[in-house]
Scaffold this active site. Structure first.
Site, PDB file in Angstrom:
ATOM      1  N   HIS A  63     -57.989 -90.443  32.609  1.00 36.72           N
ATOM      2  CA  HIS A  63     -59.429 -90.692  32.785  1.00 36.72           C
ATOM      3  C   HIS A  63     -60.073 -89.746  33.780  1.00 36.72           C
ATOM      4  O   HIS A  63     -61.286 -89.574  33.779  1.00 36.72           O
ATOM      5  CB  HIS A  63     -59.652 -92.122  33.267  1.00 36.72           C
ATOM      6  N   ASP A 287     -52.501 -92.358  32.890  1.00 37.88           N
ATOM      7  CA  ASP A 287     -53.640 -93.266  33.014  1.00 37.88           C
ATOM      8  C   ASP A 287     -54.350 -92.985  34.347  1.00 37.88           C
ATOM      9  O   ASP A 287     -54.918 -93.886  34.966  1.00 37.88           O
ATOM     10  CB  ASP A 287     -53.197 -94.736  32.919  1.00 37.88           C
ATOM     11  N   LEU A 319     -55.158-104.386  38.127  1.00 35.83           N
ATOM     12  CA  LEU A 319     -54.860-102.954  38.176  1.00 35.83           C
ATOM     13  C   LEU A 319     -55.862-102.203  37.305  1.00 35.83           C
ATOM     14  O   LEU A 319     -56.201-102.638  36.209  1.00 35.83           O
ATOM     15  CB  LEU A 319     -53.440-102.687  37.669  1.00 35.83           C
TER      16      LEU A 319
HETATM   17 ZN   LIG Z   1     -56.566 -96.066  30.567  1.00 34.56          ZN
END
Ligand SMILES: [Zn+2]
Length: 406
Positions: A63, A287, A319
């Site tokens: 991201h 991630d 999270l």
């Molecule tokens: Zn993600």
């Protein structure tokens, strides 16, 4: 022509001792043994000494980094993220959206499609300073087609039930650049959207899902072939009600990715997934969010805010992505699963490239793009090359490497 040599080369799963790699026009044209092959005249030789050559890492789920999110409307965002990725050995990546209002998502998809197309046009990958930067290969759509019960931090008001019309709107908005999509198979119409996305060449990944076993299998039958951050944002595994995890772990059609930061999964669960899926179907993702490579503090993920403290990103106690880098994920996988480095490297290179349908990346072989990294025996990234061109700003350790021209 460029020539590279090192102590060994990981293809990734095969090991070549004292290789000589020849590169022309950004591609590997020959791999031979240094002892049996003179350096072609006119080729400049770079000798990495004790270093190991490996394919550059491919991140399917990221991201942001370095203070920026891939959805940011800023020309500085992707270059800053890419400079940080290069330091950690990533040579190509799939910028990943989070659930947001449709208009916001469509604007982000358009900007990302512009960035991907621009990089395809300047094929040599060099920026104005002659340095290479990691390449966005396609977009990963994480949301809006995910489960309310397992949404994690994705905003509930923006989750949507999948329909062919909505999928097509996102697809058109990205000008066909969506290459991965995370979807919960239990949502109404999910099987037909999965089938249509797979037909268009999207790697459909099951995730953010509360599905039972039979429903997950229906998603796989419709064309889903992967699982997103396995165990995280999924119905838990139960021995009499195996749910989506029972399907993901036992179905050989499905590969599975994990966030191996030591926070999202206990090391024993990492070992369990790695053993269930094996060295060809285990995939590492980061991630990573905008806080990656930054000090503790408050950062954004898509359009919401996340608190980052000592390697943990949370929003109201849940999270929210990670600050993991791919080089650390590779080392962690070897340590948690007891895997040799070459298997962990495969989980960050040829496996993600294959499941995303990317040819010529993720391996070091004749015909592949010369996207490679130099590792030390501990798996630390010393140098990163894309299409045979070096990325700058790497570890100070690079100064210890020998270089000669001849
Ligand atoms: Zn993600």
């Amino acid at each position: 022509m460029l020539a590279f040599t090192a102590a060994r080369l990981l293809t990734p799963l095969e090991v070549v001792e004292h290789p000589l790699v020849l590169v022309e026009e950004g591609r590997v044209v020959e791999i031979s043994l240094r002892s049996g092959r003179p350096v072609p005249s006119g080729a400049s030789l770079l000798d990495f000494g004790d270093g190991w050559l490996a394919p550059g890492y491919v991140d399917l789920h990221i991201h942001g980094s370095a203070g920026f999110d891939v959805m940011d409307d800023s020309v500085d965002a992707l270059p800053a993220i890419e400079r940080l990725l290069a330091r950690h050995g990533v040579t190509s990546y799939f910028p990943t959206t989070v659930t947001a209002p449709m208009e916001t998502t469509l604007r982000a998809l358009e900007r990302l499609a512009d960035a991907i197309e621009k990089r395809e046009r300047d094929r040599n990958n060099e920026d104005a300073e002659g340095q290479a930067r990691p390449v966005p290969l396609g977009i990963h759509l994480e949301g809006p087609f995910i489960s309310h019960a397992r949404r994690g931090v994705h905003p509930p008001q923006n989750l949507l039930e999948p329909t062919l019309a909505l999928f097509d709107q996102l697809w058109q908005g990205s000008r066909g650049r969506v290459r991965m999509m995370t979807i919960a198979p239990e949502l109404k119409n999910a099987p037909e959207v999965i089938a249509e996305a797979a037909r268009r060449g999207v790697c459909v990944s099951l995730g953010h899902s509360d599905a039972d076993f039979a429903t997950a299998e229906r998603g796989i039958a419709a064309g889903a072939r992967h699982a997103t951050h396995t165990f995280n944002a999924m119905r838990p595994l139960d021995h009499r009600s195996p749910g989506i995890l029972g399907a993901v772990l036992s179905d050989d059609r499905v590969s599975a990715d994990m966030i191996v930061d030591g926070v999202h999964l206990d090391p024993s669960i990492v070992k369990l997934v790695a053993e269930a899926k094996g060295p060809e179907r285990t995939v590492l993702i980061t991630d990573a969010i905008s806080a990656t490579g930054m000090p503790n503090g408050r950062y954004h993920l898509g359009s919401f805010e996340v608190d980052v403290l000592d390697g943990k990103c949370t929003l109201n106690g849940s999270l929210a992505g990670s600050v993991l880098t791919m080089d650390r994920a590779v080392r962690n996988l070897s340590s948690f699963a007891g895997w040799e480095l070459c298997k962990s490297v495969a989980a960050a290179t040829q496996n993600p490239a294959r499941i995303a349908g990317i040819a010529n990346k993720g391996t070091l072989a004749v015909g592949a793009d010369a996207d490679f990294i130099v590792l030390n025996a501990e798996g630390e990234v010393l140098r990163t090359f894309i299409g045979g061109v070096e990325c700058s700003g790497l570890s100070p350790k690079r100064n210890v490497m020998k270089e000669n021209n001849g």
